[in-house]
Design a protein around this motif. Structure first.
Motif, short mmCIF file in Angstrom:
data_model
loop_
_atom_site.label_atom_id
_atom_site.label_comp_id
_atom_site.label_asym_id
_atom_site.label_seq_id
_atom_site.Cartn_x
_atom_site.Cartn_y
_atom_site.Cartn_z
N THR A 36 -30.49 -4.37 -7.65
CA THR A 36 -30.97 -5.68 -8.10
C THR A 36 -30.44 -6.05 -9.46
N THR B 227 -39.32 -2.77 -4.91
CA THR B 227 -38.10 -3.13 -5.63
C THR B 227 -37.14 -3.84 -4.69
N GLY B 228 -36.10 -4.37 -5.27
CA GLY B 228 -34.99 -4.91 -4.50
C GLY B 228 -35.39 -6.03 -3.57
N ILE B 229 -34.80 -5.99 -2.40
CA ILE B 229 -34.93 -7.08 -1.44
C ILE B 229 -36.37 -7.18 -0.93
N LEU C 19 -31.63 -7.37 8.02
CA LEU C 19 -32.22 -6.87 6.77
C LEU C 19 -31.99 -5.37 6.62
N ASN D 45 -29.13 -5.52 4.19
CA ASN D 45 -29.94 -5.92 3.04
C ASN D 45 -29.83 -7.39 2.72
N ILE E 130 -31.71 -11.05 3.55
CA ILE E 130 -32.78 -11.82 4.18
C ILE E 130 -32.16 -13.11 4.67
N PRO F 233 -25.62 -8.64 -6.15
CA PRO F 233 -27.09 -8.60 -6.19
C PRO F 233 -27.69 -9.47 -5.09
N HIS F 234 -28.90 -9.10 -4.67
CA HIS F 234 -29.52 -9.76 -3.52
C HIS F 234 -29.70 -11.25 -3.68
N LEU G 97 -29.47 -14.31 -0.63
CA LEU G 97 -30.60 -15.20 -0.35
C LEU G 97 -30.23 -16.66 -0.55
N MET H 249 -39.80 1.33 1.76
CA MET H 249 -40.07 0.06 1.08
C MET H 249 -39.41 0.00 -0.29
N THR H 250 -38.76 1.06 -0.72
CA THR H 250 -38.19 1.01 -2.07
C THR H 250 -36.74 0.58 -2.04
#
Lengths: 327, 289
Positions: free
Chosen positions: A3, A121-123, B30, B34, B36, B90-91, B95, B288-289
């Motif tokens: 990120t 974190t992140g997405i 996703l 990664n 969305i 970066p995400h 998005l 989830m991390t």
């Protein structure tokens, strides 16, 4: 962690140069309404630029400086708007109280939602911010009796400011309201600047640059993400409250995820590694949106193209682009 | 009352199946890339419109087969020309990119097919209610359930038993290692993206027969599909399947007693899950991390 923003450390300008920049920016903002009418501007548009600029700068504390992605800041923007609207509609005809309550409503939810998200974190963090903002949207949309549902909260106007016997009429004079917004914008940016120079601000930047190392240094990352999130929602809700005052109504679209996306693109378009970048982005975006939507029914495509072009060709934003060119 | 509950339960299952199709596509993309995909709902709408325009030439059944495939191909083109360029960034960029695409596609649909809703006519054989008491059990709904079951089963079989499917699952856990083993992850991601978008296209064709076509038809499905993924557990496709059905049924049953609450309940469910079981119903610890 991916990120973190692009590894372009902002080169600090020399102190004298920084003052020069500040003077130039503020002179521009103060003088803007006096000449921008010639290129198609009007009072409400300048106020809207400042308001979205503030929202985007608030978001950028999180996005650009802490390196966490929120795609749900419309929630706090909209809650700020509704908070201000509730006060004026149901309680008392006072502009300062309306703004305070707007800030309170937005920030309280920022604190609560932040607590539920701070470990992600992140997405996935981004995904949760979207989901939480939709909760607020559906509540505003469904709770007809209080929020006015789809039609929005109407039937209130901003109140003139009273200083003893001296009255500033921000209600009927759009230009005076612009300077009122500018004054609040000044206070907010001063606070944000001070925050970023404080140890807390440095910690936020450390989290962006290298979260793992920050943890090794004994910084509780999660708590700092939470704090940064809450502070960021605070400034965005100030903008939301001002937005309700500007339009004299608050409606669910202020909470919709489209606004979240717009605020993010403003920050990225201007340059999210630069303190003033989001304001520039907001100015360009709001102006373009206003112009395009008056020219063509296909304005959505043009807005979409702006998103795509910025992402593919100007990922550092306008300020980053200019800086790299001149470097 | 029983009929009413059964009626809403059926609605909930149908709705849940749409969430499942959408959420599986979003989840595939996703997990591996990664990204969305905000434009997922617009690909759904596009699927419905493609079927609408193809039906006069290919008949309903031809359109039913061809439209999702075309949408998948379109997804492949979009991935190759745009999405692939932001994987390393970066995400926020992916998005914003899909967000912009969603605007463009929605506006295209509006310009080409008009703002007003269009009906996607379905064969008469599917159109009749099967019983008088349970009027809500039309042939089309049975057909819809069957199609979704077949599609989901095929997807899971593909991921479970084919070489490419195994690679996609492996990539979900550790893409770097998969790449180091000599697998072309660019190709893998492209195929996976096309597959996910194709599912949205299929959902669009099915939704067109159920609720009709309009340019915003996907908007109400894309955000619940995010919720389905969070509730079910990020990283687990089985979880996404369960999550989609759970929130569909929960929101339909809520509407029996509290009609305004049908949307709110899925978010309440999400908050409860996040507090009580942060990794979601079927999520792996640490995903989830």
């Amino acid at each position: 962690m991916s990120t973190t923003t692009a590894p372009q450390t902002a080169v600090a300008a020399a102190p004298g140069q920084r003052w020069l920049h500040l003077v130039a920016i503020w002179a521009f903002l103060i003088a803007a309404p006096l000449w921008m009418g010639h290129i198609g501007g009007y009072d409400a548009l300048y106020s809207r630029i400042l308001i979205f600029g503030l929202a985007a700068m608030g978001l950028n504390l999180l996005l650009g400086f802490t390196g966490m992605m929120s795609f749900g800041h419309a929630a706090y923007f909209g809650l700020g708007a509704y908070g201000a609207g509730f006060v004026l509609r149901y309680w008392i005809h006072s502009t300062p109280l309306a703004i305070l309550c707007g800030i309170l409503l937005g920030t309280v939810f920022g604190v609560i939602f932040g607590a539920l998200m701070m470990r992600r974190t992140g997405i996935y963090f981004a995904m949760l911010t979207i989901a939480f903002s939709q909760i607020c949207y559906y509540f505003a949309y469904s709770w007809n009796s209080v929020t006015g549902g789809y039609d929005g909260l109407r039937g209130f106007t901003r109140a003139p400011l009273h200083f003893g016997s001296y009255v500033i009429d921000i209600r009927d004079n759009g230009l005076v309201f612009y300077y009122f917004v500018l004054a609040i914008f000044f206070v907010c940016t001063a606070l944000m600047g001070a925050l970023l120079r404080s140890p807390l601000g440095r910690t936020m930047i450390a989290l962006r640059e290298n979260p793992q190392r920050a943890r090794f240094l004994g910084i509780p990352n999660e708590q700092h993400v939470w704090i940064a999130f809450a502070i960021s929602t605070l400034f965005t809700s100030v903008a939301g409250a001002l937005y309700a005052l500007l339009n004299n109504f608050a409606d669910p679209t202020a909470l919709y995820y489209v606004i979240s996306g717009n605020i993010v693109i403003m920050a990225v378009l201007g340059g999210m590694l630069n303190f003033w970048g989001p304001l520039l982005g907001a100015a360009v975006f709001v102006w373009l949106e206003d112009y395009i939507s008056s020219q063509t029914v296909n304005w959505m495509s043009f807005i979409g193209v702006i998103f795509v072009v910025v992402v593919l060709f100007f990922p550092r934003g306008l300020l980053g682009f200019v800086k790299r060119r001149s470097a | 009352m029983l009929t009413l509950i059964l009626f809403n339960l059926t609605n909930g299952i149908i709705l849940g199946l749409f969430y499942v199709l959408m959420a599986l596509g979003v989840s595939l993309i996703l997990n591996l890339s990664n990204v969305i995909n905000f434009a997922h709902g617009n690909f759904l709408a596009l699927g419905g419109y493609f079927a609408f325009s193809l039906a006069p030439y290919l008949g309903y059944w031809g359109a039913f087969i061809v439209a999702p495939i075309l949408i998948g191909v379109l997804g492949l083109i979009v991935e190759q020309t745009m999405i692939k360029r932001v994987y390393a960034r970066p995400h926020v960029y992916s998005l914003l990119l899909t967000f912009g695409l969603s605007f463009i596609i929605q506006d295209m649909c509006r310009t080409i097919w008009g703002v007003n809703g269009l009906p996607l006519s379905i064969p008469n054989a599917l159109n009749s209610p099967l019983s008088n008491q349970f009027f809500f059990l039309t042939g089309y709904r049975i057909f819809l359930v069957a199609v979704v079951i077949v599609a989901v089963a095929a997807l899971f079989a593909f991921l479970g038993f084919t070489r490419v499917g195994t690679r996609i699952r492996a990539g979900t856990f550790d893409l770097d290692t998969v790449s180091a083993l000599g697998i072309n992850i660019g190709l893998l991601r492209a195929l996976n993206f096309a597959l996910g978008i194709g599912l949205a296209g299929l959902a669009g064709v099915l939704a067109g027969g159920q609720i009709g076509l309009n340019p915003n038809m996907g908007d109400n499905l894309v955000l619940p599909s995010f919720i389905a993924i969070i509730v079910g557990g990020i990283g687990s496709l089985t979880g996404t399947l369960v999550g989609g059905l759970v929130i569909g049924v929960a929101s339909a049953l809520t509407s029996v007693w509290w009609s305004a609450g049908s949307n709110v309940v899925m978010y309440i469910l999400m908050v409860v899950i996040l507090v009580a079981r942060p990794r979601g119903i079927m999520g792996e610890e640490g995903m989830m991390t």
